[in-house]
Design a protein around this motif. Structure first.
Motif, PDB file in Angstrom:
ATOM      1  N   UNK A 297       0.842  -1.191   0.000  1.00 32.83           N
ATOM      2  CA  UNK A 297       0.000   0.000   0.000  1.00 32.83           C
ATOM      3  C   UNK A 297       0.880   1.246   0.000  1.00 32.83           C
ATOM      4  N   UNK A 298       0.853   1.976  -1.086  1.00 32.50           N
ATOM      5  CA  UNK A 298       1.643   3.204  -1.180  1.00 32.50           C
ATOM      6  C   UNK A 298       0.681   4.392  -1.219  1.00 32.50           C
ATOM      7  N   UNK A 299       1.256   5.584  -1.077  1.00 38.86           N
ATOM      8  CA  UNK A 299       0.401   6.780  -1.097  1.00 38.86           C
ATOM      9  C   UNK A 299      -0.355   6.922  -2.423  1.00 38.86           C
ATOM     10  N   UNK A 300       0.315   6.726  -3.588  1.00 35.50           N
ATOM     11  CA  UNK A 300      -0.449   6.826  -4.846  1.00 35.50           C
ATOM     12  C   UNK A 300      -1.570   5.783  -4.939  1.00 35.50           C
ATOM     13  N   UNK A 301      -1.279   4.574  -4.459  1.00 31.03           N
ATOM     14  CA  UNK A 301      -2.302   3.517  -4.519  1.00 31.03           C
ATOM     15  C   UNK A 301      -3.489   3.891  -3.633  1.00 31.03           C
ATOM     16  N   UNK A 302      -3.173   4.459  -2.475  1.00 30.01           N
ATOM     17  CA  UNK A 302      -4.250   4.880  -1.568  1.00 30.01           C
ATOM     18  C   UNK A 302      -5.145   5.914  -2.253  1.00 30.01           C
ATOM     19  N   UNK A 303      -4.497   6.868  -2.925  1.00 33.95           N
ATOM     20  CA  UNK A 303      -5.277   7.916  -3.594  1.00 33.95           C
ATOM     21  C   UNK A 303      -6.152   7.337  -4.699  1.00 33.95           C
ATOM     22  N   UNK A 304      -5.569   6.408  -5.465  1.00 40.10           N
ATOM     23  CA  UNK A 304      -6.325   5.809  -6.564  1.00 40.10           C
ATOM     24  C   UNK A 304      -7.513   5.021  -6.018  1.00 40.10           C
ATOM     25  N   UNK A 305      -7.284   4.260  -4.969  1.00 43.14           N
ATOM     26  CA  UNK A 305      -8.383   3.496  -4.366  1.00 43.14           C
ATOM     27  C   UNK A 305      -9.490   4.441  -3.882  1.00 43.14           C
ATOM     28  N   UNK A 306      -9.076   5.525  -3.242  1.00 46.04           N
ATOM     29  CA  UNK A 306     -10.082   6.458  -2.724  1.00 46.04           C
ATOM     30  C   UNK A 306     -10.917   7.047  -3.859  1.00 46.04           C
ATOM     31  N   UNK A 307     -10.245   7.399  -4.957  1.00 45.07           N
ATOM     32  CA  UNK A 307     -10.982   7.973  -6.097  1.00 45.07           C
ATOM     33  C   UNK A 307     -11.946   6.939  -6.666  1.00 45.07           C
ATOM     34  N   UNK A 308     -11.480   5.723  -6.824  1.00 46.74           N
ATOM     35  CA  UNK A 308     -12.348   4.672  -7.371  1.00 46.74           C
ATOM     36  C   UNK A 308     -13.533   4.418  -6.441  1.00 46.74           C
ATOM     37  N   UNK A 309     -13.274   4.441  -5.137  1.00 47.28           N
ATOM     38  CA  UNK A 309     -14.338   4.092  -4.196  1.00 47.28           C
ATOM     39  C   UNK A 309     -15.363   5.209  -3.993  1.00 47.28           C
ATOM     40  N   UNK A 310     -15.050   6.416  -4.490  1.00 48.58           N
ATOM     41  CA  UNK A 310     -16.048   7.484  -4.418  1.00 48.58           C
ATOM     42  C   UNK A 310     -17.326   7.039  -5.125  1.00 48.58           C
ATOM     43  N   UNK A 311     -17.141   6.377  -6.255  1.00 45.77           N
ATOM     44  CA  UNK A 311     -18.274   5.813  -6.981  1.00 45.77           C
ATOM     45  C   UNK A 311     -17.755   4.559  -7.701  1.00 45.77           C
ATOM     46  N   UNK A 312     -17.847   3.419  -7.032  1.00 44.74           N
ATOM     47  CA  UNK A 312     -17.224   2.212  -7.594  1.00 44.74           C
ATOM     48  C   UNK A 312     -17.787   1.806  -8.953  1.00 44.74           C
ATOM     49  N   UNK A 313     -19.012   2.241  -9.253  1.00 46.40           N
ATOM     50  CA  UNK A 313     -19.611   1.828 -10.526  1.00 46.40           C
ATOM     51  C   UNK A 313     -19.201   2.746 -11.678  1.00 46.40           C
ATOM     52  N   UNK A 314     -18.614   3.886 -11.335  1.00 40.66           N
ATOM     53  CA  UNK A 314     -18.297   4.873 -12.382  1.00 40.66           C
ATOM     54  C   UNK A 314     -17.139   4.399 -13.259  1.00 40.66           C
ATOM     55  N   UNK A 315     -17.202   4.802 -14.528  1.00 39.53           N
ATOM     56  CA  UNK A 315     -16.107   4.497 -15.455  1.00 39.53           C
ATOM     57  C   UNK A 315     -15.136   5.674 -15.409  1.00 39.53           C
ATOM     58  N   UNK A 316     -13.875   5.389 -15.202  1.00 46.37           N
ATOM     59  CA  UNK A 316     -12.889   6.468 -15.017  1.00 46.37           C
ATOM     60  C   UNK A 316     -11.857   6.443 -16.129  1.00 46.37           C
ATOM     61  N   UNK A 317     -11.657   7.595 -16.733  1.00 55.07           N
ATOM     62  CA  UNK A 317     -10.594   7.717 -17.726  1.00 55.07           C
ATOM     63  C   UNK A 317      -9.274   8.009 -17.010  1.00 55.07           C
TER      64      UNK A 317
END
Lengths: 230, 106
Positions: B3-23
């Motif tokens: 678990x690194x800081x960038x990974x934490x940030x990416x997970x948090x962004x994804x989990x804001x709306x797990x169903x959303x498609x992200x570019x």
């Protein structure tokens, strides 16, 4: 936007360079993905004015180069599920990267030393307009680079800013003394002050880099960075 | 996966709306990461089956199709678990190992 096509072409070139380091099976796909993002970044008005968007787009493209150079393992394992193997070629590549970084660091240190020496000489003997203008412009470039990378210490940024002031002061002093306009002493004082601030900031940046470097017993860089800054 | 800081940030962004498609670019902006950090991370997550990607349908106006990313079911579980463990570690003591994500990245 004026120059959009030219900027896009530069971005495409950087992305194509980055993709050359990728395994053949994902190269084309990755190239298409990054290529599709470039115009989106360029037209994303939420990030600021057009010149800033161009810089961001080029930074995006240039950073893909860093990503493929330093994290090529990630792409090798992608779409396959297998971890990358340690090979002799990989070790040699890392050795090459290390040597390149060392060379860059030494070159940078020599450049900074030469620059400091020239500034001290100019302050003592009187300014040379061409040198002073070059100094201010090169530091402007350094400041832009530090702003883009977002990794430079705030003290280092202040050091660069004050060196820009010192360079500008020296330039105006040179013009003032040759044209007889204004009081050269005023501009000399500005450049002395700029350089004094620059030297102080550089000293603090060096102390912080040593104090908060990994492996030291003092708090980590992450904890220290929140306290740093003028 | 460490678990690194960038990974934490990416997970948090994804989990804001797990169903959303992200570019990729949207993830970069939301997580405050550079492309050279984000894309290798996404490639690793994909290799582990935590993220899937797909191409959008080609546009009529000649614009290139973009690739979007989404957490898989397993990815959502892993992300939630990792972030919960991280929060617990942070609550426990000062010996933190990961820099917290900035407020604007959440």
């Amino acid at each position: 936007m004026r120059g959009e096509r030219c900027a896009l072409r530069a971005g495409e070139y950087l992305v194509s360079l980055a993709c050359r380091r990728l395994p053949a099976r994902i190269r084309e796909e990755q190239y298409q993905e990054w290529l599709a993002e470039l115009p989106v970044i360029l037209r994303d008005r939420s990030t600021g004015p057009a010149p800033l968007r161009v810089v961001r787009m080029l930074a995006f493209a240039a950073d893909t180069l860093r990503g493929t150079a330093l994290a090529s393992d990630a792409y090798r394992g992608a779409h396959r599920g297998a971890p990358a193997r340690n090979t002799a070629a990989k070790s040699i590549r890392w050795l090459g990267t290390g040597l390149l970084l060392l060379g860059g660091l030494l070159g940078g240190a020599l450049f900074l030393l030469a620059q400091e020496g020239c500034i001290i000489y100019q302050l003592a003997t009187g300014p040379n307009l061409y040198f002073s203008v070059t100094l201010a412009l090169s530091n402007l470039g350094l400041f832009a680079a530090s702003y883009i990378s977002r990794r430079a210490s705030p003290w280092l940024r202040w050091c660069i800013i004050s060196k820009i002031v010192a360079g500008a002061g020296l330039s105006i002093r040179a013009i003032a003394s040759s044209s007889g306009w204004g009081h050269p002493l005023l501009f000399a004082i500005i450049s002395y002050c700029g350089y004094a601030i620059s030297a102080a900031c550089l000293g603090i940046a060096v102390v912080q880099a040593i104090r908060y470097s990994p492996g030291s017993s003092t708090p980590s860089r992450d904890q220290g960075s929140s306290r740093a800054g003028p | 996966m460490r678990m690194t800081a960038p990974l934490e940030r990416v997970f948090r962004v994804f989990l804001e709306d797990p169903a959303a498609l992200r570019y990729g670019y949207d993830l970069m902006k939301a997580a405050g990461l550079a492309s050279g950090t984000l894309y290798p991370l996404l490639a690793r997550l994909q290799a582990r089956g935590l993220v899937v990607s797909a191409w959008e349908t080609p546009h009529q106006d000649g614009q290139r199709p973009r690739r979007y990313y989404q957490l898989t079911g397993e990815g959502i579980e892993v992300a939630r678990l990792e972030l919960a463990q991280l929060s617990a570690r942070r609550r426990r003591g000062p010996g933190r190992r990961v820099r917290p994500a900035p407020a604007d990245a959440r």
